[in-house]
Design a protein around this motif. Structure first.
Motif, PDB file in Angstrom:
ATOM      1  N   GLU A  25       0.870  -1.185   0.000  1.00 24.39           N
ATOM      2  CA  GLU A  25       0.000   0.000   0.000  1.00 24.39           C
ATOM      3  C   GLU A  25       0.900   1.225   0.000  1.00 24.39           C
ATOM      4  O   GLU A  25       1.897   1.267   0.695  1.00 24.39           O
ATOM      5  N   GLY A  26       0.538   2.223  -0.758  1.00 26.34           N
ATOM      6  CA  GLY A  26       1.325   3.449  -0.778  1.00 26.34           C
ATOM      7  C   GLY A  26       2.024   3.656  -2.103  1.00 26.34           C
ATOM      8  O   GLY A  26       1.806   2.924  -3.068  1.00 26.34           O
ATOM      9  N   THR A  27       2.889   4.649  -2.119  1.00 29.45           N
ATOM     10  CA  THR A  27       3.564   5.060  -3.340  1.00 29.45           C
ATOM     11  C   THR A  27       4.866   4.300  -3.539  1.00 29.45           C
ATOM     12  O   THR A  27       5.696   4.259  -2.636  1.00 29.45           O
ATOM     13  N   PRO A  28       5.071   3.708  -4.721  1.00 30.36           N
ATOM     14  CA  PRO A  28       6.362   3.067  -4.989  1.00 30.36           C
ATOM     15  C   PRO A  28       7.451   4.113  -5.199  1.00 30.36           C
ATOM     16  O   PRO A  28       7.168   5.291  -5.407  1.00 30.36           O
ATOM     17  N   GLY A  29       8.686   3.684  -5.156  1.00 32.47           N
ATOM     18  CA  GLY A  29       9.820   4.583  -5.350  1.00 32.47           C
ATOM     19  C   GLY A  29      11.054   3.782  -5.685  1.00 32.47           C
ATOM     20  O   GLY A  29      10.965   2.645  -6.144  1.00 32.47           O
ATOM     21  N   THR A  30      12.218   4.383  -5.444  1.00 35.41           N
ATOM     22  CA  THR A  30      13.477   3.675  -5.703  1.00 35.41           C
ATOM     23  C   THR A  30      14.371   3.709  -4.475  1.00 35.41           C
ATOM     24  O   THR A  30      14.298   4.622  -3.656  1.00 35.41           O
ATOM     25  N   VAL A  82      21.190   2.822   2.261  1.00 29.61           N
ATOM     26  CA  VAL A  82      19.981   2.811   1.446  1.00 29.61           C
ATOM     27  C   VAL A  82      19.498   4.245   1.303  1.00 29.61           C
ATOM     28  O   VAL A  82      19.113   4.882   2.279  1.00 29.61           O
ATOM     29  N   GLN A  83      19.557   4.753   0.088  1.00 32.58           N
ATOM     30  CA  GLN A  83      19.097   6.109  -0.199  1.00 32.58           C
ATOM     31  C   GLN A  83      17.744   5.991  -0.890  1.00 32.58           C
ATOM     32  O   GLN A  83      17.638   5.447  -1.983  1.00 32.58           O
ATOM     33  N   GLY A  84      16.707   6.477  -0.219  1.00 31.66           N
ATOM     34  CA  GLY A  84      15.360   6.402  -0.772  1.00 31.66           C
ATOM     35  C   GLY A  84      15.029   7.604  -1.629  1.00 31.66           C
ATOM     36  O   GLY A  84      15.549   8.691  -1.416  1.00 31.66           O
ATOM     37  N   SER A  85      14.158   7.385  -2.616  1.00 29.38           N
ATOM     38  CA  SER A  85      13.686   8.508  -3.432  1.00 29.38           C
ATOM     39  C   SER A  85      12.695   9.323  -2.602  1.00 29.38           C
ATOM     40  O   SER A  85      12.373   8.972  -1.460  1.00 29.38           O
ATOM     41  N   THR A  86      12.182  10.403  -3.147  1.00 26.88           N
ATOM     42  CA  THR A  86      11.261  11.281  -2.437  1.00 26.88           C
ATOM     43  C   THR A  86      10.074  10.478  -1.905  1.00 26.88           C
ATOM     44  O   THR A  86       9.435   9.740  -2.647  1.00 26.88           O
ATOM     45  N   GLY A  87       9.832  10.592  -0.614  1.00 29.90           N
ATOM     46  CA  GLY A  87       8.714   9.894   0.015  1.00 29.90           C
ATOM     47  C   GLY A  87       9.010   8.464   0.421  1.00 29.90           C
ATOM     48  O   GLY A  87       8.159   7.793   0.996  1.00 29.90           O
ATOM     49  N   ASN A 123       2.256  -2.113   9.878  1.00 30.70           N
ATOM     50  CA  ASN A 123       3.191  -2.947   9.118  1.00 30.70           C
ATOM     51  C   ASN A 123       2.768  -2.983   7.657  1.00 30.70           C
ATOM     52  O   ASN A 123       1.615  -3.302   7.352  1.00 30.70           O
ATOM     53  N   THR A 124       3.711  -2.675   6.769  1.00 31.71           N
ATOM     54  CA  THR A 124       3.436  -2.704   5.337  1.00 31.71           C
ATOM     55  C   THR A 124       4.499  -3.555   4.645  1.00 31.71           C
ATOM     56  O   THR A 124       5.687  -3.193   4.658  1.00 31.71           O
ATOM     57  N   PRO A 125       4.106  -4.663   4.031  1.00 33.37           N
ATOM     58  CA  PRO A 125       5.089  -5.460   3.284  1.00 33.37           C
ATOM     59  C   PRO A 125       5.474  -4.754   1.986  1.00 33.37           C
ATOM     60  O   PRO A 125       4.719  -3.942   1.444  1.00 33.37           O
TER      61      PRO A 125
END
Length: 173
Positions: free
Chosen positions: A40-45, A73-78, A142-144
């Motif tokens: 659930e939620g927005t995907p990213g990189t 681990v560098q996450g994209s925006t959000g 918890n979000t898989p």
């Protein structure tokens, strides 16, 4: 008879030495750019850079075993990122967020995110803990998620083994 026993023992010892285990090779440490897809939620990189320290022994064998690894681990925006360490067979990192959850009245409450993932199954769980500042009961969400390899890193990372000078005490690079 004693000479035969000694000769047999010598042959067994020599065979064991020759048939001993080969130098262990480390599994490939996770690195690259990955697509992060939550249930659930927005995907990213995620851009993952490994940082490891080699095993230091007596330097007679090549240094194949990385230990003390961290994955930056560098996450994209959000998308949350952090420095993951291997704990109990999974990579894990914790990130506190001052503005982690928006309350019904529009204000923000702090949260703590714990991310755990398996580099073999390329899946994990993001757990968001909140303490009930918004008038809600404290809880954990918890979000898989799954990870999919997208491309290599823009900057190459040196792999193991380290190359060492021959001889007794050696410098490795």
């Amino acid at each position: 008879m004693t000479i035969l026993r000694a000769l047999a023992a010598l042959l067994v010892a020599a065979g064991a030495a020759l048939a001993g285990p080969a130098p262990a090779h480390a599994e490939q440490v996770l690195e690259g750019i990955f697509t992060y897809t939550p249930a659930e939620g927005t995907p990213g990189t995620w851009t993952i850079y490994p940082s490891c320290v080699p095993v230091v022994g007596d330097l007679r064998e090549p240094l194949y075993l990385p230990v003390g690894c961290r994955l930056h681990v560098q996450g994209s925006t959000g998308v949350t990122g952090g420095d993951a360490v291997l704990t109990g067979g999974q990579w894990a990192f914790t990130t506190p967020k001052d503005r982690g959850m928006q309350c019904p009245d529009g204000t923000w409450a702090p949260t703590v995110e714990v991310v755990k993932f398996d580099d073999v199954t390329m899946s994990g769980t993001r757990s968001v803990t909140h303490n009930g500042n918004c008038g809600l009961p404290p809880g954990i969400i918890n979000t898989p998620f799954t990870l999919t390899y997208k491309q290599p890193l823009p900057i190459p990372v040196d792999q193991y083994p380290l190359i060492c000078e021959p001889g007794g005490l050696r410098r490795c690079f």
